[in-house]
Design a protein around this motif. Sequence first.
Motif, PDB file in Angstrom:
ATOM      1  N   UNK A   3       0.082  49.341 -19.681  1.00  0.00           N
ATOM      2  CA  UNK A   3       1.207  49.268 -20.382  1.00  0.00           C
ATOM      3  C   UNK A   3       2.002  48.173 -20.024  1.00  0.00           C
ATOM      4  N   UNK A   4       2.191  47.673 -18.864  1.00  0.00           N
ATOM      5  CA  UNK A   4       2.677  46.633 -18.238  1.00  0.00           C
ATOM      6  C   UNK A   4       2.196  45.518 -18.782  1.00  0.00           C
ATOM      7  N   UNK A   5       0.970  45.173 -19.080  1.00  0.00           N
ATOM      8  CA  UNK A   5       0.450  44.152 -19.222  1.00  0.00           C
ATOM      9  C   UNK A   5       0.720  43.734 -20.656  1.00  0.00           C
ATOM     10  N   UNK A   6       0.537  44.967 -21.429  1.00  0.00           N
ATOM     11  CA  UNK A   6       0.563  45.002 -23.288  1.00  0.00           C
ATOM     12  C   UNK A   6       2.119  44.646 -23.367  1.00  0.00           C
ATOM     13  N   UNK A   7       2.877  45.014 -22.492  1.00  0.00           N
ATOM     14  CA  UNK A   7       4.189  44.511 -23.004  1.00  0.00           C
ATOM     15  C   UNK A   7       4.522  43.192 -22.658  1.00  0.00           C
ATOM     16  N   UNK A 230       4.323  40.849   7.055  1.00  0.00           N
ATOM     17  CA  UNK A 230       5.314  41.742   6.719  1.00  0.00           C
ATOM     18  C   UNK A 230       6.553  40.973   5.734  1.00  0.00           C
ATOM     19  N   UNK A 231       7.014  40.021   6.299  1.00  0.00           N
ATOM     20  CA  UNK A 231       8.271  39.379   5.596  1.00  0.00           C
ATOM     21  C   UNK A 231       7.939  38.576   4.191  1.00  0.00           C
ATOM     22  N   UNK A 232       6.511  37.823   4.454  1.00  0.00           N
ATOM     23  CA  UNK A 232       6.187  36.812   3.397  1.00  0.00           C
ATOM     24  C   UNK A 232       6.071  37.577   2.283  1.00  0.00           C
ATOM     25  N   UNK A 233       5.311  38.639   2.358  1.00  0.00           N
ATOM     26  CA  UNK A 233       4.707  39.307   1.110  1.00  0.00           C
ATOM     27  C   UNK A 233       6.124  39.815   0.164  1.00  0.00           C
ATOM     28  N   UNK A 234       7.101  40.438   0.876  1.00  0.00           N
ATOM     29  CA  UNK A 234       8.150  40.870   0.477  1.00  0.00           C
ATOM     30  C   UNK A 234       9.051  39.668  -0.211  1.00  0.00           C
ATOM     31  N   UNK A 240       7.061  33.164  -6.322  1.00  0.00           N
ATOM     32  CA  UNK A 240       6.363  32.989  -7.534  1.00  0.00           C
ATOM     33  C   UNK A 240       6.797  32.843  -8.718  1.00  0.00           C
ATOM     34  N   UNK A 241       8.089  33.208  -9.015  1.00  0.00           N
ATOM     35  CA  UNK A 241       8.782  32.730 -10.033  1.00  0.00           C
ATOM     36  C   UNK A 241       9.081  31.232 -10.204  1.00  0.00           C
ATOM     37  N   UNK A 242       9.404  30.639  -9.021  1.00  0.00           N
ATOM     38  CA  UNK A 242       9.387  29.171  -8.746  1.00  0.00           C
ATOM     39  C   UNK A 242       8.030  28.443  -9.027  1.00  0.00           C
ATOM     40  N   UNK A 243       7.198  29.238  -8.602  1.00  0.00           N
ATOM     41  CA  UNK A 243       5.803  28.510  -8.660  1.00  0.00           C
ATOM     42  C   UNK A 243       5.333  28.313 -10.129  1.00  0.00           C
ATOM     43  N   UNK A 244       5.554  29.633 -10.708  1.00  0.00           N
ATOM     44  CA  UNK A 244       5.352  29.342 -12.336  1.00  0.00           C
ATOM     45  C   UNK A 244       6.064  28.503 -13.139  1.00  0.00           C
ATOM     46  N   UNK A 245       7.238  28.285 -12.820  1.00  0.00           N
ATOM     47  CA  UNK A 245       8.203  27.295 -13.358  1.00  0.00           C
ATOM     48  C   UNK A 245       7.800  25.706 -13.097  1.00  0.00           C
ATOM     49  N   UNK A 246       7.260  25.593 -11.817  1.00  0.00           N
ATOM     50  CA  UNK A 246       6.810  24.410 -11.373  1.00  0.00           C
ATOM     51  C   UNK A 246       5.705  24.127 -11.934  1.00  0.00           C
ATOM     52  N   UNK A 247       4.739  24.875 -12.076  1.00  0.00           N
ATOM     53  CA  UNK A 247       3.418  24.665 -12.632  1.00  0.00           C
ATOM     54  C   UNK A 247       3.602  24.185 -14.282  1.00  0.00           C
ATOM     55  N   UNK A 301       3.995  37.450 -13.841  1.00  0.00           N
ATOM     56  CA  UNK A 301       4.443  39.000 -14.017  1.00  0.00           C
ATOM     57  C   UNK A 301       3.217  39.569 -13.405  1.00  0.00           C
ATOM     58  N   UNK A 302       1.899  39.235 -13.662  1.00  0.00           N
ATOM     59  CA  UNK A 302       0.885  40.317 -12.929  1.00  0.00           C
ATOM     60  C   UNK A 302       0.931  39.870 -11.380  1.00  0.00           C
ATOM     61  N   UNK A 303       1.305  38.592 -11.056  1.00  0.00           N
ATOM     62  CA  UNK A 303       1.640  38.514  -9.576  1.00  0.00           C
ATOM     63  C   UNK A 303       2.461  39.469  -9.034  1.00  0.00           C
ATOM     64  N   UNK A 304       3.680  39.785  -9.997  1.00  0.00           N
ATOM     65  CA  UNK A 304       4.679  40.432  -9.391  1.00  0.00           C
ATOM     66  C   UNK A 304       4.403  41.929  -9.080  1.00  0.00           C
ATOM     67  N   UNK A 305       3.293  42.415 -10.215  1.00  0.00           N
ATOM     68  CA  UNK A 305       2.822  43.784 -10.081  1.00  0.00           C
ATOM     69  C   UNK A 305       1.848  43.898  -8.736  1.00  0.00           C
ATOM     70  N   UNK A 306       1.134  42.751  -8.613  1.00  0.00           N
ATOM     71  CA  UNK A 306       0.410  42.905  -7.389  1.00  0.00           C
ATOM     72  C   UNK A 306       1.155  42.870  -6.013  1.00  0.00           C
ATOM     73  N   UNK A 307       2.255  42.067  -6.039  1.00  0.00           N
ATOM     74  CA  UNK A 307       2.998  42.028  -4.802  1.00  0.00           C
ATOM     75  C   UNK A 307       3.930  43.161  -4.762  1.00  0.00           C
ATOM     76  N   UNK A 308       4.478  43.648  -5.806  1.00  0.00           N
ATOM     77  CA  UNK A 308       5.495  44.832  -5.682  1.00  0.00           C
ATOM     78  C   UNK A 308       4.839  45.852  -6.670  1.00  0.00           C
ATOM     79  N   UNK A 309       4.041  46.920  -6.120  1.00  0.00           N
ATOM     80  CA  UNK A 309       3.272  48.013  -6.850  1.00  0.00           C
ATOM     81  C   UNK A 309       4.592  48.738  -7.638  1.00  0.00           C
ATOM     82  N   UNK A 310       5.564  48.820  -7.169  1.00  0.00           N
ATOM     83  CA  UNK A 310       6.686  49.664  -8.038  1.00  0.00           C
ATOM     84  C   UNK A 310       6.609  49.115  -9.530  1.00  0.00           C
ATOM     85  N   UNK A 311       6.364  47.828  -9.719  1.00  0.00           N
ATOM     86  CA  UNK A 311       6.816  47.196 -11.036  1.00  0.00           C
ATOM     87  C   UNK A 311       5.593  47.868 -11.918  1.00  0.00           C
ATOM     88  N   UNK A 312       4.410  48.317 -11.513  1.00  0.00           N
ATOM     89  CA  UNK A 312       3.344  48.972 -12.103  1.00  0.00           C
ATOM     90  C   UNK A 312       3.642  50.175 -12.742  1.00  0.00           C
TER      91      UNK A 312
END
Length: 315
Positions: A3-7, A230-234, A240-247, A301-312
Amino acid sequence: MTAYLAKRLATGLATLLVASVVVFCVLEIMPGDPALLMLGMNAEPEALATLREQMGLNQPVVLRYLDWVCGMAVGDFGRSYTYSTPVHDLIGERILVSLPLAILSLILSTAIAIPVGIFAAARRGRPADTVTMGVAQVGVAIPNFWFALLLIYLFAVWLQLVPAGGFPGWSAGLWAGLKALILPAVALALPQAAILARVTRSAMLEVLGEDYIRTARAKGMPRRVVLWHHALRNAMIPVLTILGLQFAFLLAGTIIIENVFYLPGLGRLVFQAITQRDLIVVEGVVMLLVAAVVAVNILVDIGYAIVDPRLRTRR
């Protein structure tokens, strides 16, 4: 997750539709007549009318828009007025330069920025942090075209290590192609790395103040493990947002750099098409870049879901 991907996909398709309307309308109201530009100011009215009919310029605007959108949906971007070549062939030739350049620039930017951001965050308030962020601020302020000219003078003119411009083509070999892209990639990557390093540092500082980080330190975990595992993943969501904008910027915003280094990429193609009033090429390239930006945002957005499982599972 489905559902997350479909949206996200539905949002991306809606964005493409709105962008197609905006791009078509903006270019249609631009002054100038493509047929008159091709035939010259002294062209006969009969010849102009014939060429406009061949180019479809005498059709209603709505019909031209529908023909254009339906054609793109099946991979037909139309035919260039100037080059008398299918637009998808022109794009296919030029993207083989712009896409590797954007990927190489993003790799360089990420490889520099993330370690520098973590280094500065781990030494907050110390001289190393101040010096690092000061250099990053200078990198943000320097225009990339001016930095590109400095690189050309230093590495191409003075040291003669790499070519000053041009692209030999991938048929000349992988190393020859990469060698021609090294200076443009560095010119694009370093200002972006400065921005990404500052964002990484801010995100890391916010995470390093959390309770679970203090708990990990209290348990005696090595500092390297706490920072990188621990710190970097969170802290990766804003990164990731800036990486997407930069690409997206590196792929769509290379017009100046490609002209400085005389690279036959998408940016130079758009610049030439605008000056020649080749609207069908401009529309096709711009929509391709919009589609690339939408695709990158979906991947982020998929990267968000991988990094933060709560988004899924969040509704």
